[in-house]
Structures are given as C-alpha cells and as structure tokens.
Design an enzyme around this catalytic site. Structure first.
Site, mmCIF file in Angstrom:
data_model
loop_
_atom_site.group_PDB
_atom_site.id
_atom_site.type_symbol
_atom_site.label_atom_id
_atom_site.label_comp_id
_atom_site.label_asym_id
_atom_site.label_seq_id
_atom_site.Cartn_x
_atom_site.Cartn_y
_atom_site.Cartn_z
ATOM 1 N N CYS A 162 -8.989 12.424 -8.477
ATOM 2 C CA CYS A 162 -8.060 12.962 -7.480
ATOM 3 C C CYS A 162 -8.787 13.794 -6.428
ATOM 4 O O CYS A 162 -8.623 13.583 -5.224
ATOM 5 C CB CYS A 162 -6.994 13.795 -8.185
ATOM 6 S SG CYS A 162 -5.915 14.674 -7.071
ATOM 7 N N CYS B 163 -6.770 11.134 -4.338
ATOM 8 C CA CYS B 163 -5.678 11.768 -3.575
ATOM 9 C C CYS B 163 -6.156 12.669 -2.432
ATOM 10 O O CYS B 163 -5.671 12.555 -1.301
ATOM 11 C CB CYS B 163 -4.817 12.631 -4.486
ATOM 12 S SG CYS B 163 -4.676 12.068 -6.174
ATOM 13 N N LYS C 37 -8.334 10.973 0.363
ATOM 14 C CA LYS C 37 -7.440 9.963 0.967
ATOM 15 C C LYS C 37 -6.452 10.620 1.926
ATOM 16 O O LYS C 37 -6.224 10.150 3.037
ATOM 17 C CB LYS C 37 -6.727 9.210 -0.164
ATOM 18 C CG LYS C 37 -5.747 8.155 0.235
ATOM 19 C CD LYS C 37 -4.356 8.633 0.512
ATOM 20 C CE LYS C 37 -3.737 9.484 -0.554
ATOM 21 N NZ LYS C 37 -3.364 8.784 -1.778
ATOM 22 N N TYR D 245 -1.135 0.559 -4.196
ATOM 23 C CA TYR D 245 -1.193 1.822 -3.452
ATOM 24 C C TYR D 245 -2.476 1.910 -2.607
ATOM 25 O O TYR D 245 -2.428 2.225 -1.430
ATOM 26 C CB TYR D 245 -1.278 2.998 -4.431
ATOM 27 C CG TYR D 245 -0.028 3.463 -5.111
ATOM 28 C CD1 TYR D 245 0.657 4.568 -4.635
ATOM 29 C CD2 TYR D 245 0.433 2.850 -6.266
ATOM 30 C CE1 TYR D 245 1.774 5.062 -5.299
ATOM 31 C CE2 TYR D 245 1.554 3.342 -6.928
ATOM 32 C CZ TYR D 245 2.220 4.439 -6.442
ATOM 33 O OH TYR D 245 3.320 4.922 -7.093
ATOM 34 N N GLU E 200 -2.776 1.971 1.522
ATOM 35 C CA GLU E 200 -3.163 3.263 2.104
ATOM 36 C C GLU E 200 -4.438 3.106 2.938
ATOM 37 O O GLU E 200 -4.522 3.589 4.072
ATOM 38 C CB GLU E 200 -3.352 4.310 1.005
ATOM 39 C CG GLU E 200 -2.016 4.730 0.380
ATOM 40 C CD GLU E 200 -2.137 5.797 -0.702
ATOM 41 O OE1 GLU E 200 -3.258 6.043 -1.189
ATOM 42 O OE2 GLU E 200 -1.099 6.401 -1.055
ATOM 43 N N HIS F 103 20.225 19.573 10.909
ATOM 44 C CA HIS F 103 20.226 18.797 12.142
ATOM 45 C C HIS F 103 19.298 19.408 13.179
ATOM 46 O O HIS F 103 19.258 20.626 13.294
ATOM 47 C CB HIS F 103 21.653 18.748 12.698
ATOM 48 C CG HIS F 103 21.803 17.816 13.849
ATOM 49 N ND1 HIS F 103 21.717 16.445 13.711
ATOM 50 C CD2 HIS F 103 21.999 18.061 15.175
ATOM 51 C CE1 HIS F 103 21.865 15.884 14.902
ATOM 52 N NE2 HIS F 103 22.038 16.840 15.810
ATOM 53 N N GLU G 189 18.487 14.393 7.116
ATOM 54 C CA GLU G 189 19.945 14.558 7.012
ATOM 55 C C GLU G 189 20.648 13.235 6.731
ATOM 56 O O GLU G 189 21.771 13.204 6.240
ATOM 57 C CB GLU G 189 20.523 15.232 8.262
ATOM 58 C CG GLU G 189 20.458 14.398 9.513
ATOM 59 C CD GLU G 189 21.021 15.134 10.742
ATOM 60 O OE1 GLU G 189 22.080 15.769 10.635
ATOM 61 O OE2 GLU G 189 20.376 15.070 11.814
HETATM 62 P P1 NDP Z 1 -2.379 -1.057 -8.293
HETATM 63 O O1 NDP Z 1 -2.255 -1.352 -9.732
HETATM 64 O O2 NDP Z 1 -1.352 -0.221 -7.617
HETATM 65 O O3 NDP Z 1 -2.501 -2.413 -7.487
HETATM 66 C C1 NDP Z 1 -3.463 -3.359 -7.795
HETATM 67 C C2 NDP Z 1 -3.338 -4.508 -6.829
HETATM 68 O O4 NDP Z 1 -4.419 -5.402 -7.015
HETATM 69 C C3 NDP Z 1 -2.063 -5.303 -7.026
HETATM 70 O O5 NDP Z 1 -1.566 -5.674 -5.773
HETATM 71 C C4 NDP Z 1 -2.525 -6.514 -7.820
HETATM 72 O O6 NDP Z 1 -1.788 -7.652 -7.569
HETATM 73 C C5 NDP Z 1 -3.919 -6.703 -7.246
HETATM 74 N N1 NDP Z 1 -4.813 -7.375 -8.184
HETATM 75 C C6 NDP Z 1 -5.025 -7.072 -9.484
HETATM 76 N N2 NDP Z 1 -5.925 -7.913 -10.014
HETATM 77 C C7 NDP Z 1 -6.282 -8.762 -9.057
HETATM 78 C C8 NDP Z 1 -7.171 -9.866 -9.010
HETATM 79 N N3 NDP Z 1 -7.855 -10.256 -10.089
HETATM 80 N N4 NDP Z 1 -7.312 -10.531 -7.854
HETATM 81 C C9 NDP Z 1 -6.598 -10.150 -6.755
HETATM 82 N N5 NDP Z 1 -5.747 -9.120 -6.742
HETATM 83 C C10 NDP Z 1 -5.580 -8.434 -7.877
HETATM 84 O O7 NDP Z 1 -3.832 -0.454 -8.167
HETATM 85 P P2 NDP Z 1 -4.560 0.420 -7.079
HETATM 86 O O8 NDP Z 1 -5.982 0.071 -7.276
HETATM 87 O O9 NDP Z 1 -3.976 0.268 -5.728
HETATM 88 O O10 NDP Z 1 -4.269 1.895 -7.585
HETATM 89 C C11 NDP Z 1 -4.452 2.270 -8.942
HETATM 90 C C12 NDP Z 1 -3.447 3.305 -9.347
HETATM 91 O O11 NDP Z 1 -3.780 4.540 -8.788
HETATM 92 C C13 NDP Z 1 -2.019 3.029 -8.867
HETATM 93 O O12 NDP Z 1 -1.310 2.208 -9.730
HETATM 94 C C14 NDP Z 1 -1.426 4.395 -8.771
HETATM 95 O O13 NDP Z 1 -0.839 4.731 -10.000
HETATM 96 C C15 NDP Z 1 -2.617 5.285 -8.498
HETATM 97 N N6 NDP Z 1 -2.628 5.688 -7.071
HETATM 98 C C16 NDP Z 1 -1.613 6.470 -6.600
HETATM 99 C C17 NDP Z 1 -1.575 6.851 -5.283
HETATM 100 C C18 NDP Z 1 -0.449 7.689 -4.791
HETATM 101 O O14 NDP Z 1 0.258 8.277 -5.596
HETATM 102 N N7 NDP Z 1 -0.218 7.758 -3.482
HETATM 103 C C19 NDP Z 1 -2.613 6.460 -4.346
HETATM 104 C C20 NDP Z 1 -3.621 5.629 -4.938
HETATM 105 C C21 NDP Z 1 -3.617 5.273 -6.247
HETATM 106 P P3 NDP Z 1 -0.457 -8.035 -8.401
HETATM 107 O O15 NDP Z 1 0.592 -7.081 -7.988
HETATM 108 O O16 NDP Z 1 -0.197 -9.435 -7.965
HETATM 109 O O17 NDP Z 1 -0.821 -7.909 -9.845
#
Ligand code: NDP
Length: 450
Positions: free
Chosen positions: A43, A48, A51, A177, A181, A435, A440
């Site tokens: 984080c 976080c 980012k 995410y 982002e 407002h 709102e």
């Molecule tokens: P996520 O799990 O959110 O997303 C992973 C993405 O990668 C999905 O779209 C998935 O597709 C895709 N994917 C997975 N495997 C493959 C593959 N083999 N080939 C191609 N695409 C693939 O992971 P992130 O890495 O974005 O983030 C990890 C975690 O960190 C999040 O789940 C969240 O909990 C946390 N996070 C939170 C944030 C916040 O609160 N603002 C900011 C950043 C991270 P599919 O959906 O099709 O499986």
C-alpha cells in the site's frame, strides 16, 4: 510470561502486520516484526499511496483544460516525469520512516530481513533463530504475470512507479482495478495509452452499468480500449516492445504493464515444512479467527485472499490483536465493504450490484441519475456522472450504491455508513441534500428508473 523470545512474531510489515504488531504491543504483548522489503508494504510503497499521488498528477491535465472556461489563461502546460517520480520517492521515504518510528514507539522490535518459519514456534531471520508463542504471517500479495513468451519484458505494479523514462506508448494488459487506474494515470499524464482486456468488458464483478459507463468515459479521455484481446507473446527489447495479439495483429509499445491480478506471497516462507495448509490458489487457509491449521500460526491480509484491500487488512489486524491479547472483539464484518477505483473519473461502490441484487431479492427498484456535473457547464468538458441506488422492495432497504464521477471515492464512504446502518430508501429521501453538489443526487432520486 512465556519462555519464548516473544509472545508474537510477525512476518511482514505491511498494513495488516504493522497494525497487528502495534495493537498487540499496546495490549502488553512482547512483539517482533520482520520485513525484508518495504516498510508499510504494498500500500505505502507500490500501491494505494503512490497510485493516488500519480492519480492527482494525472488529473491536472484536465484541470488545465477546464480552467479556460472559467476565465483562466494558462500557458501550454508541460509534464516532467522525473519531478513527479522523485517527489513521490521522497514522500514514500518519509512514510517509511514514520512506520519505523510508529513501531518503535509502540515497543515493537523491528528486524530487517526475510523471515522463514522453521517450526510452530520458531522463525529464522538472517540466519538467527527466534522463538515465539505465536507467529503471524502477513506477507501480502505479489503481482501475477501469465506465462506468455517474452514476459520478462513486462512491467508490473512493482516497477511501474519508478521507471526511468516516461512512456511514449504504453500498453496495459488486464481489466481489474490496477489496469484501469494506470490507464487513466498514463493517459492523463500524456502517454498514448492502450488497455487490452481479454473479456467483453473490464471490471468483472462490478455493476454492469457502471462498467459500461466507465468504458465510455475513459475513451473520451483518450484511453484506447481493446476488449476481447489478449497477448500471445512479447518480443523486442525494453523501450521497443512488440506485442503479438490473439487476433493475429501486432502492436508496438515503449512500455508494457501487466495488471493481471495478484497472488498470495507465500514462497520461501517455510510454510510447507511447518505444515501450514494453503488453498488451491496458494492462499493460507485460516479459520474465522485467522488461525491456520497449526494452532500457534496465524495469517491475515492479502496472503489469506479474502478481500485484497488495505482497510480490510487493518480491520483484521485490529481484530486479531484484541482477540489474542485484549478483551476480544467481534470478527470483521465483510458485508458492505465500500471501495473506490481511482480511474478517471472515479468509481465509488458499496453493497450489491444490480445483477447481484436481482439474484438475491424477489423484487428490487433501481434509481439512476445521470447528468453533466455543474462544473462542466463552464469547463466545456464532456465528462458526465452516473449514480445509482438499488433498493430491496420488500424491506425498502438500500442494498447497493454506485457512482462514477469526480470524487466518487470520497463520496461513497458516507453512503457506506448509511448502508451499514441499514438505511431504507425512505431515510435517504428524508435526508435533506447539500446544494449545489453532485452528492445531493443520492437523496433526491424520487422515481425508480426500473
Ligand atoms: P484484479 O483481480 O482486480 O484484476 C485482474 C485482471 O487481470 C482481471 O481483469 C482479469 O481478467 C485479468 N487477468 C487475470 N489473469 C489473466 C490472464 N492470464 N491473462 C489475461 N488477463 C488476466 O487484479 P489487479 O491486479 O487489478 O489488482 C489486485 C487487487 O488489488 C484487486 O483485486 C484489489 O483488491 C486490489 N486493489 C485495490 C485498489 C483500490 O482499492 N482502488 C487499487 C488496486 C488494487 P478476468 O476478469 O477475465 O479474470
């Protein structure tokens, strides 16, 4: 007092580990924590915090454009990547120092080095052995990159914050995410930005309408989105990478970022030799009180793969310290955990999506408000805002709230309190709005859209 060196030995000084250590020490336990990489964990160092700083930086590009309609004449702005990157580095170093100090002030002993479990009550760090009545694994997660040829050319969220030169053309692979982002960040900072996602629409698991709306808004802001596209191979060299796609086409990029999920960070922790069980995703298996199958070993945060969010790890750390050394607390409640996606514009979300609510309840009402925010009447920006409330008709309870628009992340926190308190739509309706704000709208949606 036990005969062990410590009452609690924590491996990993990230959000969950630091919180559990400080609280346990505050409750009188003798605590040590070891960390081999980042004080403050993902984080603070590669998640976080940096980012959000980069997201602020990226918002400026639109702010400069918006200012003209309000009478400001702004000279052609120029973005200087090394300034942002190095200012970020300074701020993170400051935070690392604060974390160190906080642990010290709490009476926690900090040991720099990688911890390895050598038995139910023993840990080794830098060749030295320590004993503890209890061990807590809080080692977080690690970026996952699928096994594509040339994957060594890909960057992950571990490296992207500190790249040497600013991307001329960046391709971001993934649809979670991190992918959305960073796509917003790099597009905002001025890079030609492509987002490649293997499915029909990114952010699987989020409300469908919100996902579609974000895709439209991100395209307006210049992100080139390629759905139903995956990468078969990467080739070339750093700075000059060719992506071979599954549709037979090729793309070139100066940088490729893989944001394809994170996996529990359990490698080389000695868990197998201690007999700690993992699930099929490699996450540490725990009971409701974060205890593994080895009774003296506990685990929490991203390494247990419940909800990968800092505030969740903090809640788990607080619970565990009180459970073990205080008067006990209720186990963390994972319902209605609000979250934000710091895309441009932001998403703020809490509770059920419309799709989940339709599955769970016999009859729901959905209230949607879609509008041009007041600021953009003069700014000339075409950014729009969407808010929706999902209501269970039988009880009138609001079971989901979603927003996409400026500061949605800030705004949804207050709505989350209302949902947690079990607010009905009638309570929302009787709340007098502020407002003029976008917020709102959440208390003035009178007629159900469907
Ligand atoms: P996520 O799990 O959110 O997303 C992973 C993405 O990668 C999905 O779209 C998935 O597709 C895709 N994917 C997975 N495997 C493959 C593959 N083999 N080939 C191609 N695409 C693939 O992971 P992130 O890495 O974005 O983030 C990890 C975690 O960190 C999040 O789940 C969240 O909990 C946390 N996070 C939170 C944030 C916040 O609160 N603002 C900011 C950043 C991270 P599919 O959906 O099709 O499986």
């Amino acid at each position: 007092m036990s005969n062990f060196d410590y009452d609690l030995f924590v491996i990993g000084a990230g959000s969950g580990g630091v919180r559990a250590s400080r609280m346990a020490a505050g409750l009188g336990a003798r605590v040590a924590v070891c960390e081999d990489r980042y004080m403050g964990g993902t984080c603070v160092n590669v998640g976080c915090v940096p980012k959000k700083l980069y997201s602020y930086a990226a918002h400026f590009s639109h702010d400069f454009e918006d200012a003209a309609g309000f009478g400001w004449q702004v000279a052609e702005p120029h973005f200087h990547w090394p300034t942002l990157r190095d200012n970020k580095k300074k701020e993170i170093s400051r935070l690392n120092g604060i974390y160190r100090k906080m642990l010290g002030n709490a009476g926690v002993e900090l040991i720099d080095g990688r911890g390895q479990v050598t038995g139910p009550n023993s840990v080794e760090v830098n060749g030295q052995s320590y004993t503890a009545e209890r061990i807590l694994i809080a080692t977080g997660g690690w970026p996952f990159v699928p096994d594509v040829p040339g994957k060594e050319l890909a960057l992950t969220s571990n490296e992207i914050f500190d790249i040497e030169s600013f991307p001329s053309r960046i391709v971001i692979v993934g649809g979670g995410y991190i992918a959305v982002e960073f796509a917003s960040i790099f597009a905002g900072l001025g890079a030609e930005t492509h987002l490649l996602y293997r499915g029909d629409l990114f952010l699987r698991g989020f409300d469908q309408e919100i996902r579609e709306y974000l895709a439209t808004e991100m395209k307006k802001k210049g992100v080139q989105i390629h759905f139903n596209t995956d990468v078969e191979a990467l080739s070339g060299s750093p700075g000059k990478i060719t992506l071979s796609l599954d549709n037979g086409q090729e793309m070139s990029a100066s940088h490729v970022l893989y944001a394809t999920g994170r996996v529990p960070n359990t490698a080389k922790l000695g868990l197998e030799s201690a007999g700690v069980e993992l699930d099929d995703k490699g996450a540490i298996k725990i009971n409701d009180c974060f205890q593994t199958n080895v009774p003296s070993i506990y685990a929490l945060g991203d390494v247990v793969d419940r909800i990968q969010l800092t505030p969740v790890a903090l809640a788990e750390g607080t619970f565990l310290a009180h459970h073990l050394y205080g008067e006990g607390r209720p186990v963390p409640d994972y319902t209605n955990v609000a979250s934000a996606v710091f895309s441009h514009p932001n998403i703020g979300t809490v509770g059920l999506t419309e799709e989940q609510a339709r599955e769970k309840y016999a009859d729901i009402s959905v209230f949607v408000s879609e509008f041009k925010p007041m600021k953009h009447t003069l700014s000339g920006s075409d950014e729009r805002c969407l808010m929706k409330l999902i209501v269970d008709k039988a009880t009138d309870k609001v079971v989901g709230a979603h927003m996409i628009g400026a500061d949605a992340g800030e705004l949804i926190q207050g709505i989350a309190i209302a949902l947690k308190a079990g607010a009905t739509k009638a309570v929302f309706d009787s709340t007098i709005g502020i407002h003029p704000t976008s917020a709102e709208e959440f208390v003035t949606m009178r007629t159900a859209t469907r």
